[in-house]
Design an enzyme around this catalytic site. Structure first.
Site, short mmCIF file in Angstrom:
data_model
loop_
_atom_site.label_atom_id
_atom_site.label_comp_id
_atom_site.label_asym_id
_atom_site.label_seq_id
_atom_site.Cartn_x
_atom_site.Cartn_y
_atom_site.Cartn_z
N SER A 142 0.83 -1.21 0.00
CA SER A 142 0.00 0.00 0.00
C SER A 142 0.86 1.25 0.00
CB SER A 142 -0.90 0.00 1.25
OG SER A 142 -1.51 1.25 1.44
N TYR A 167 -2.52 -0.35 9.94
CA TYR A 167 -2.70 -0.93 8.60
C TYR A 167 -1.41 -0.81 7.79
CZ TYR A 167 -4.12 -1.30 3.71
OH TYR A 167 -4.19 -1.63 2.39
#
Length: 349
Positions: A142, A167
């Protein structure tokens, strides 16, 4: 080629599985269909792949009614026994791991879910690849790994050691775990750092869906940091094109790797990290304007301060993907948003 795609009830996983099936690959899809967002949308995606909700049984393969070369299994990545049995029986050539507990903000509320799915589950996949001779392991990272990094555009060679959400930390840990397996066992690992993907069948927790829903239902949209944000919005079709190039071309050790001054995106092991984005950031207010134009209605805006765990801007340097595979996103924001809005109106009536 026989490919395991995890996360096929999800946004990008659905699009990837469909594209691979259309070109003739054999695809096994895996997803736990969790309730992080509306499962009706997840089941609708699976229906498009020929998988009926009523046919699905936990930890068992379901044959697609639309694609003879597709099967689906509902399972958790953290269930090592089921994962190992699947790999042993199906004998995959490649794995593309798109399954993960998603969402930057939700990781602040429910951190344990991220460790189980994104770390324990990821380890189970690495172990299964090692034990059952999978040749190529591509996985979703990501843009959030860049964290406090202010240098833009983000380069895959930049160090990314200061995440601002759990995350992001789990995605960074995936990259490091993959490198370890590439080094120790020669597993060909390629990580893709996704930049703000949008398009048909998108996630309801992301801006395009949240904004479209609010505008069409006469509710104000939440504009964080008072609109002073930008994102490298990337159309899902362009993303899938890049992912397939990585699935088709496994990583190799780099002759340019220098252990004295290590570039974190390459290695003496068969390991590589790429950015995958549009290479053209868009101001949030410009994005909203494009969406308003496609819908034909102006948004009511509620301007709010910055949220915890968020970043002001993202901007992908995709030079490596361009040099290695000729990858170049072609879909303009206007065209991509028009496709999204057309789907949204049809799906949500």
């Amino acid at each position: 080629m026989k490919i395991l795609v995890t996360g096929t009830a999800g946004f990008i996983g659905y699009h990837l599985a469909k594209e691979l099936l259309l070109r003739g690959d054999e695809v096994v899809g895996l997803d736990n269909i969790n309730d992080y967002y509306d499962v009706k949308l997840k089941y609708a995606r699976l229906k498009e792949l020929g998988i009926d909700k009523d046919d699905i049984k936990d930890n068992q393969l379901t044959q697609s009614k639309t694609y003879p070369n597709h099967k689906f299994i509902k399972a958790n990545l953290e269930d090592a026994e089921t994962i190992n049995r699947l790999f042993k029986e199906e004998k995959f050539d490649a794995l593309c791991n798109l399954a993960a507990q998603a969402g930057v903000r939700y990781s602040i509320e429910n951190p344990h879910a991220y460790i189980q799915s994104n770390v324990v589950g990821f380890l189970n996949l690495l172990e299964a690849c090692r034990n059952y001779d999978v040749k190529n392991f591509a996985f979703a990272s990501s843009s959030s790994v860049y964290g406090l990094n202010k240098s833009q555009p983000f380069k895959s060679s930049d160090h990314s050691d200061h995440p601002v959400s759990l995350y992001a930390a789990t995605k960074k840990s995936n990259e490091m775990m993959a490198h370890t397996y590439a080094h120790l066992y020669g597993l060909h690992c390629t990580g893709l750092r996704f930049f703000t993907v949008y398009g048909e069948w998108g996630r309801p927790d992301m801006a395009p869906m949240l904004f479209a829903d609010a505008i069409l239902n006469d509710r104000a949209i939440k504009v964080f940091n008072h609109g002073n944000m930008s994102r490298d919005f990337t159309y899902v079709g362009d993303i899938v094109e890049g992912v397939i190039k990585v699935i088709d071309n496994q990583s190799t050790p780099s002759q340019k790797f220098d252990a004295a001054t290590p570039n974190p995106s390459i290695s003496s092991a068969p390991y590589k990290i790429y950015n995958i984005g549009n290479n053209s950031p868009v101001q949030l207010l410009d994005f909203i304007k494009t969406l308003e134009n496609a819908i034909g209605k102006e948004a009511q805006k509620n301007f709010l301060p910055m949220q915890d765990g968020d970043v002001v801007s993202t901007y992908a340097d995709v030079t490596d993907l361009m040099n290695d595979f000729g990858y170049k996103p072609e879909t303009s924001l206007k065209v991509g948003i028009e496709k999204f809005v057309k789907w949204y109106r049809e799906f949500y009536k």
